[in-house]
Design an enzyme around this catalytic site. Structure first.
Site, mmCIF file in Angstrom:
data_model
loop_
_atom_site.group_PDB
_atom_site.id
_atom_site.type_symbol
_atom_site.label_atom_id
_atom_site.label_comp_id
_atom_site.label_asym_id
_atom_site.label_seq_id
_atom_site.Cartn_x
_atom_site.Cartn_y
_atom_site.Cartn_z
ATOM 1 N N LYS A 1 0.455 -1.351 -0.069
ATOM 2 C CA LYS A 1 0.423 0.100 0.188
ATOM 3 C C LYS A 1 0.722 1.275 0.126
ATOM 4 O O LYS A 1 0.346 2.066 -0.002
ATOM 5 C CB LYS A 1 -0.693 0.268 1.257
ATOM 6 C CG LYS A 1 -2.413 -0.605 1.372
ATOM 7 C CD LYS A 1 -3.206 -1.032 0.425
ATOM 8 C CE LYS A 1 -4.044 -1.460 -0.143
ATOM 9 N NZ LYS A 1 -4.980 -1.264 -0.591
HETATM 10 C C1 LIG Z 1 -2.309 -7.048 3.691
HETATM 11 C C2 LIG Z 1 -2.970 -6.689 2.696
HETATM 12 N N1 LIG Z 1 -2.744 -7.889 1.609
HETATM 13 C C3 LIG Z 1 -3.656 -7.421 0.359
HETATM 14 C C4 LIG Z 1 -4.552 -5.948 0.802
HETATM 15 C C5 LIG Z 1 -5.444 -6.168 -1.000
HETATM 16 O O1 LIG Z 1 -4.477 -4.846 -1.804
HETATM 17 P P1 LIG Z 1 -6.408 -3.682 -2.572
HETATM 18 O O2 LIG Z 1 -7.131 -3.675 -1.599
HETATM 19 O O3 LIG Z 1 -5.455 -3.307 -3.427
HETATM 20 O O4 LIG Z 1 -6.963 -5.430 -3.101
HETATM 21 C C6 LIG Z 1 -4.330 -5.088 1.097
HETATM 22 C C7 LIG Z 1 -5.171 -4.197 1.127
HETATM 23 O O5 LIG Z 1 -5.127 -3.537 2.394
HETATM 24 C C8 LIG Z 1 -3.126 -6.084 2.817
HETATM 25 O O6 LIG Z 1 -3.305 -4.982 3.940
#
Ligand SMILES: Cc1ncc(COP(=O)(O)O)c(C=O)c1O
Length: 305
Positions: free
Chosen positions: A44
């Site tokens: 992120k």
């Molecule tokens: C640990 C983790 N994995 C995966 C994601 C998934 O990302 P996305 O919001 O782009 O789907 C996030 C999103 O906050 C996350 O914090």
């Protein structure tokens, strides 16, 4: 001498690591993009910097303004870092259930964190953020759940990186979805390079993608309560719904077998990738994403049995 003198240089460009400790059939190879290597420790960070850069360029914010966002934590950390870079204030609204480490790190980076009740989910956090935006002058909500700049982030960063890391030799891309930004942007980019690439989306049990009923899950960072408008279901070649137990088993294994300390969404991505590998034909190259590290979940007993 290789010098970096601002945070932007510490975001992206993460290693693509080959997972070799699982026996895979006939030349099938599995690679993971190690997103915990970003400066704020998660995928992120890419989003935080891209959202605020776009907001400046499109004259939605000015120096000194206040950024407000509903976040499970990693987006908050990414935005807080970008806010330091761009000299902005930040307030985050986070459902109480999310890990204390992430909340502590957001505060360490100068953010104010407001908790909403766990049982009211992300929807309530978004509502509270919107109410605050009405009250606070010169405030702006990037709203990762309804902002096309979210998938655009990954279309412009992770997608090209993955493609270049493997010199275009990718057959299947596997990624978890929280907002769905990572999956959507990266899958779109990869399919534009080669329409034969299959893109598989991963969710925990309790997320709604494959029509299941929404219920609580322990896998943190992925799982959808609703489908943001930027989601394009044509990109879902397959949906993998992974129970918490499988995700946690895999994250423990990958620590011991590969030396990778990753969070539960990485465990789910690994389990889905191994299921994909099991069905794949000889010589398939699979790329997945490990979004963050286990260190920010130690207080939740991530390595306990
Ligand atoms: C640990 C983790 N994995 C995966 C994601 C998934 O990302 P996305 O919001 O782009 O789907 C996030 C999103 O906050 C996350 O914090």
């Amino acid at each position: 001498m290789r010098m970096i003198n601002n945070l932007v240089g510490l975001v992206g460009g993460t290693p693509l690591y080959e997972i070799t400790s699982y026996p895979l059939r006939e030349g099938i190879r599995l690679f993971a993009k190690l997103e915990f290597m970003n400066v704020g420790g998660s995928i992120k960070d890419r989003l935080g910097f891209y959202l605020l850069q776009q907001a400046f360029e499109n004259k939605k914010i000015n120096k000194g303004d206040t950024i407000i966002e509903a976040t499970a934590g990693n987006t908050g950390i990414g935005l807080a870092l970008a806010a330091i870079h761009y000299q902005l204030e930040v307030i985050f609204v986070t459902p109480k259930k999310f890990s204390i480490e992430k909340q502590t790190l957001m505060k360490a980076l100068g953010a104010k964190v407001i908790n909403t009740p766990t049982e009211l989910g992300m929807k309530e956090a978004i509502k509270v953020a919107e109410e605050m935006e009405q009250r606070i002058p010169h405030s702006y909500i990037p709203n990762q759940f309804a902002n096309d700049w979210n998938p655009d982030t990954y279309y412009h960063t992770l997608g090209p990186e993955v493609w270049n890391d493997v010199d275009g030799q990718i057959d299947i891309f596997v990624a978890g979805a929280g907002s769905g930004g990572t999956f959507t942007g990266t899958a779109r980019y990869l399919k534009e390079q080669n329409p034969l690439i299959k893109t598989m989306i991963v969710e925990p049990e309790g997320s709604i993608l494959s029509g299941g009923k929404q219920k609580p899950h322990k896998t943190e960072g992925i799982g959808m309560e609703f489908l943001p408008d930027f989601i394009d279901e044509h990109l879902f070649d397959e949906i993998y719904t992974i129970p918490d137990e499988q995700a946690f088993l895999r994250l423990k294994e990958v620590a011991k077998q590969e030396g990778l300390l990753v969070g539960s969404s990485s465990g789910a991505a690994l389990e889905a990738s191994l299921q994909v590998a099991h069905k794949a034909k000889a010589g398939t190259n699979i790329v997945t994403v490990f979004p963050d590290s286990s260190e920010r979940y130690l207080s939740t007993g991530i390595y306990d049995n």
